[in-house]
Design a protein around this motif. Sequence first.
Motif, PDB file in Angstrom:
ATOM      1  N   SER A   1       5.643  11.271  16.362  1.00 24.61           N
ATOM      2  CA  SER A   1       5.076  10.237  15.496  1.00 24.61           C
ATOM      3  C   SER A   1       3.561  10.353  15.546  1.00 24.61           C
ATOM      4  N   ASN A   2       2.953  10.315  14.377  1.00 27.25           N
ATOM      5  CA  ASN A   2       1.491  10.330  14.294  1.00 27.25           C
ATOM      6  C   ASN A   2       1.061   9.193  13.388  1.00 27.25           C
ATOM      7  N   GLU A   3       0.198   8.348  13.865  1.00 26.24           N
ATOM      8  CA  GLU A   3      -0.283   7.195  13.095  1.00 26.24           C
ATOM      9  C   GLU A   3       0.875   6.386  12.513  1.00 26.24           C
ATOM     10  N   PHE A   4       1.912   6.175  13.297  1.00 24.31           N
ATOM     11  CA  PHE A   4       3.024   5.314  12.885  1.00 24.31           C
ATOM     12  C   PHE A   4       2.869   3.919  13.489  1.00 24.31           C
ATOM     13  N   PHE A   5       2.667   3.865  14.820  1.00 22.15           N
ATOM     14  CA  PHE A   5       2.659   2.550  15.482  1.00 22.15           C
ATOM     15  C   PHE A   5       1.487   1.689  15.016  1.00 22.15           C
TER      16      PHE A   5
ATOM     17  N   LEU B   1       8.870   9.652  12.977  1.00 22.00           N
ATOM     18  CA  LEU B   1       8.664   8.269  12.539  1.00 22.00           C
ATOM     19  C   LEU B   1       7.563   8.253  11.481  1.00 22.00           C
ATOM     20  N   GLY B   2       7.820   7.653  10.335  1.00 18.64           N
ATOM     21  CA  GLY B   2       6.790   7.474   9.300  1.00 18.64           C
ATOM     22  C   GLY B   2       6.066   8.750   8.926  1.00 18.64           C
ATOM     23  N   PRO B   3       6.781   9.728   8.303  1.00 16.85           N
ATOM     24  CA  PRO B   3       6.170  11.054   8.091  1.00 16.85           C
ATOM     25  C   PRO B   3       5.145  11.153   6.955  1.00 16.85           C
ATOM     26  N   GLY B   4       4.788  10.073   6.278  1.00 14.18           N
ATOM     27  CA  GLY B   4       3.755  10.178   5.234  1.00 14.18           C
ATOM     28  C   GLY B   4       4.184  11.142   4.134  1.00 14.18           C
ATOM     29  N   ARG B   5       3.446  12.233   3.957  1.00  9.28           N
ATOM     30  CA  ARG B   5       3.796  13.231   2.933  1.00  9.28           C
ATOM     31  C   ARG B   5       4.778  14.281   3.449  1.00  9.28           C
TER      32      ARG B   5
ATOM     33  N   ILE C   1      12.402   8.780   9.706  1.00  7.38           N
ATOM     34  CA  ILE C   1      12.557   7.322   9.782  1.00  7.38           C
ATOM     35  C   ILE C   1      11.419   6.720   8.981  1.00  7.38           C
ATOM     36  N   GLU C   2      11.765   6.095   7.865  1.00  6.44           N
ATOM     37  CA  GLU C   2      10.730   5.673   6.910  1.00  6.44           C
ATOM     38  C   GLU C   2      11.215   4.431   6.182  1.00  6.44           C
ATOM     39  N   GLN C   3      10.305   3.475   5.967  1.00  6.42           N
ATOM     40  CA  GLN C   3      10.706   2.253   5.256  1.00  6.42           C
ATOM     41  C   GLN C   3      10.239   2.218   3.812  1.00  6.42           C
ATOM     42  N   SER C   4       9.295   3.057   3.447  1.00  6.61           N
ATOM     43  CA  SER C   4       8.837   3.040   2.061  1.00  6.61           C
ATOM     44  C   SER C   4       9.757   3.942   1.227  1.00  6.61           C
TER      45      SER C   4
ATOM     46  N   THR D   1      -7.327  10.139   5.689  1.00  9.28           N
ATOM     47  CA  THR D   1      -6.792  11.464   6.007  1.00  9.28           C
ATOM     48  C   THR D   1      -6.278  11.452   7.428  1.00  9.28           C
ATOM     49  N   THR D   2      -5.069  11.935   7.620  1.00 12.24           N
ATOM     50  CA  THR D   2      -4.503  11.972   8.974  1.00 12.24           C
ATOM     51  C   THR D   2      -4.574  13.399   9.524  1.00 12.24           C
ATOM     52  N   ALA D   3      -4.358  13.532  10.824  1.00  9.60           N
ATOM     53  CA  ALA D   3      -4.523  14.836  11.483  1.00  9.60           C
ATOM     54  C   ALA D   3      -3.728  15.972  10.815  1.00  9.60           C
ATOM     55  N   PRO D   4      -2.426  15.762  10.489  1.00  8.90           N
ATOM     56  CA  PRO D   4      -1.714  16.895   9.872  1.00  8.90           C
ATOM     57  C   PRO D   4      -2.283  17.292   8.517  1.00  8.90           C
ATOM     58  N   GLU D   5      -2.952  16.343   7.836  1.00  6.99           N
ATOM     59  CA  GLU D   5      -3.548  16.662   6.530  1.00  6.99           C
ATOM     60  C   GLU D   5      -4.887  17.381   6.703  1.00  6.99           C
TER      61      GLU D   5
ATOM     62  N   LYS E   1       9.433   4.972  -1.734  1.00 10.23           N
ATOM     63  CA  LYS E   1       8.654   5.973  -2.469  1.00 10.23           C
ATOM     64  C   LYS E   1       8.309   7.155  -1.560  1.00 10.23           C
ATOM     65  N   LEU E   2       7.811   6.850  -0.357  1.00  7.07           N
ATOM     66  CA  LEU E   2       7.438   7.945   0.547  1.00  7.07           C
ATOM     67  C   LEU E   2       8.663   8.695   1.060  1.00  7.07           C
ATOM     68  N   SER E   3       9.787   7.997   1.255  1.00  9.20           N
ATOM     69  CA  SER E   3      10.956   8.732   1.765  1.00  9.20           C
ATOM     70  C   SER E   3      11.436   9.743   0.722  1.00  9.20           C
TER      71      SER E   3
ATOM     72  N   PHE F   1       0.821  -1.213   0.000  1.00 12.65           N
ATOM     73  CA  PHE F   1       0.000   0.000   0.000  1.00 12.65           C
ATOM     74  C   PHE F   1       0.860   1.271   0.000  1.00 12.65           C
ATOM     75  N   TYR F   2       1.918   1.289   0.829  1.00 11.75           N
ATOM     76  CA  TYR F   2       2.758   2.493   0.895  1.00 11.75           C
ATOM     77  C   TYR F   2       3.788   2.542  -0.230  1.00 11.75           C
ATOM     78  N   SER F   3       3.932   1.459  -1.000  1.00 14.93           N
ATOM     79  CA  SER F   3       4.908   1.466  -2.090  1.00 14.93           C
ATOM     80  C   SER F   3       4.240   1.840  -3.406  1.00 14.93           C
TER      81      SER F   3
HETATM   82  N1  SAH Z   1       2.602  10.319  10.014  1.00 11.95           N
HETATM   83  C1  SAH Z   1       1.950  10.503   8.737  1.00 11.95           C
HETATM   84  C2  SAH Z   1       1.676   9.205   7.982  1.00 11.95           C
HETATM   85  C3  SAH Z   1       1.095   8.048   8.734  1.00 11.95           C
HETATM   86  S1  SAH Z   1       0.977   6.586   7.741  1.00 11.95           S
HETATM   87  C4  SAH Z   1       0.691  11.336   8.909  1.00 11.95           C
HETATM   88  O1  SAH Z   1       0.288  11.546  10.052  1.00 11.95           O
HETATM   89  O2  SAH Z   1       0.119  11.769   7.919  1.00 11.95           O
HETATM   90  C5  SAH Z   1       2.305   5.565   8.318  1.00 11.95           C
HETATM   91  C6  SAH Z   1       3.691   5.988   7.883  1.00 11.95           C
HETATM   92  O3  SAH Z   1       4.634   5.091   8.469  1.00 11.95           O
HETATM   93  C7  SAH Z   1       3.970   5.924   6.381  1.00 11.95           C
HETATM   94  O4  SAH Z   1       4.865   6.952   6.060  1.00 11.95           O
HETATM   95  C8  SAH Z   1       4.608   4.549   6.228  1.00 11.95           C
HETATM   96  O5  SAH Z   1       5.362   4.371   5.047  1.00 11.95           O
HETATM   97  C9  SAH Z   1       5.461   4.496   7.468  1.00 11.95           C
HETATM   98  N2  SAH Z   1       5.816   3.156   7.922  1.00 11.95           N
HETATM   99  C10 SAH Z   1       5.007   2.094   8.016  1.00 11.95           C
HETATM  100  N3  SAH Z   1       5.659   1.034   8.559  1.00 11.95           N
HETATM  101  C11 SAH Z   1       6.905   1.471   8.828  1.00 11.95           C
HETATM  102  C12 SAH Z   1       8.059   0.865   9.408  1.00 11.95           C
HETATM  103  N4  SAH Z   1       8.050  -0.395   9.800  1.00 11.95           N
HETATM  104  N5  SAH Z   1       9.175   1.620   9.554  1.00 11.95           N
HETATM  105  C13 SAH Z   1       9.207   2.910   9.145  1.00 11.95           C
HETATM  106  N6  SAH Z   1       8.131   3.534   8.588  1.00 11.95           N
HETATM  107  C14 SAH Z   1       7.015   2.825   8.420  1.00 11.95           C
END
Ligand code: SAH
Length: 355
Positions: free
Chosen positions: A151-155, A84-88, A114-117, A49-53, A119-121, A35-37
């Motif tokens: 971190s928002n919606e990362f864990f 952690l996982g900054p999305g856009r 810190i991002e694993q995708s 849609t996440t809070a920062p968006e 494409k998103l990084s 999905f994230y790739s």
């Molecule tokens: N924080 C953003 C996006 C949340 S979506 C916002 O609030 O809009 C989750 C994010 O975490 C995406 O960027 C996704 O690619 C990343 N992610 C998911 N699993 C991850 C992992 N194991 N390590 C690092 N990043 C990860």
Amino acid sequence: MTELLAVLKKRIRAGGPISVSEYMSACLLHPQFGFYSRQEPFGIDGSFTTAPEISQMFGEIIGLFLAQAWLDQKSPGEFTLAELGPGRGTLMSDVLRSTKVVPGFLEAANVAIIEQSPKLSRRQISSLKNWSATHLELASELPDRPLFLISNEFFDALPVRQFVKRRDSLAEIRVGLIGDRLAPGIAPVAPIGPNRNPTDIPASEVVEVRPSAESVMRPISERIARFGGVALIVDYGDWNIRGSTLQAVCRHGKVDPFAAPGHADISAHVDFGSLAGLAGNAEVTAMATQGEFLMRLGISERARILAKKLCGPALENHLAALGRLTDPDAMGSLFKAISLYPRHAPAPPGFTGGR
Ligand code: SAH
């Protein structure tokens, strides 16, 4: 049939059913079909849609939270400002804009994502291009210096394993095939179970564990305990999670998590109690709801100031965004926050008491 569905069927036919965490991980981060790739998942046109968006106010308030914690810890000279996982990259951009008014803060900050995708990084690096942000794949790569992390919606995106009680032990739920469809089923006794006594668990209750949370929480809490700083974790969930919370969202609606792998955002509620248990030598605040946290830090005042420049539909949207972020029946109470900070440092703003 989705491309990922074909890949997973082949894998299951060759090696047998896979754990829910292997399934989740493939759904989100499979190098080609995850999905994230694959696509741009965020925002009104995306899947969710996440809070920062929703509003710039979310990132602005978090920026001021970080700056206040930095001032309270006597303004450390050089520190890592990480997400952690900054999305856009929207949250970090809003943090960087709103902290310009704090003398010395940005001069001392080294931005890291810190991002694993992949494409998103790339997307994040380009939206933060004025800040020469460093991209890390793992939290363990964070440098040894004070750490101010958000971190928002990362864990919720970190994969969970699921277990269920069978007689006196726990068996793992695994994803297999029924005919041509993916479906969860119960495997024989789990080789490594969750760290809970099966006798405390009611019959047929699903227990979720998030194995990779430790490899993220440990390096973060170690840096904060040793060098100072703060970590803010915002997510949907609660202090103790019971039962199965696995869910999939596609185009802003809930869908069957096993129906179209790679085409929906798949996540599970965050157990804040478990995260706090991984904080090692760092202190943890009491949990606050997102609404409480944002209100205590003055989001209403910020909203009032921004509202002065708006009218018509723009003003309506702005007020609706405030409601979405803070109302208990919107994101205000479903989403929670905790913060890690060093012992002997003042508790970060927006929270009451220790754990
Ligand atoms: N924080 C953003 C996006 C949340 S979506 C916002 O609030 O809009 C989750 C994010 O975490 C995406 O960027 C996704 O690619 C990343 N992610 C998911 N699993 C991850 C992992 N194991 N390590 C690092 N990043 C990860």
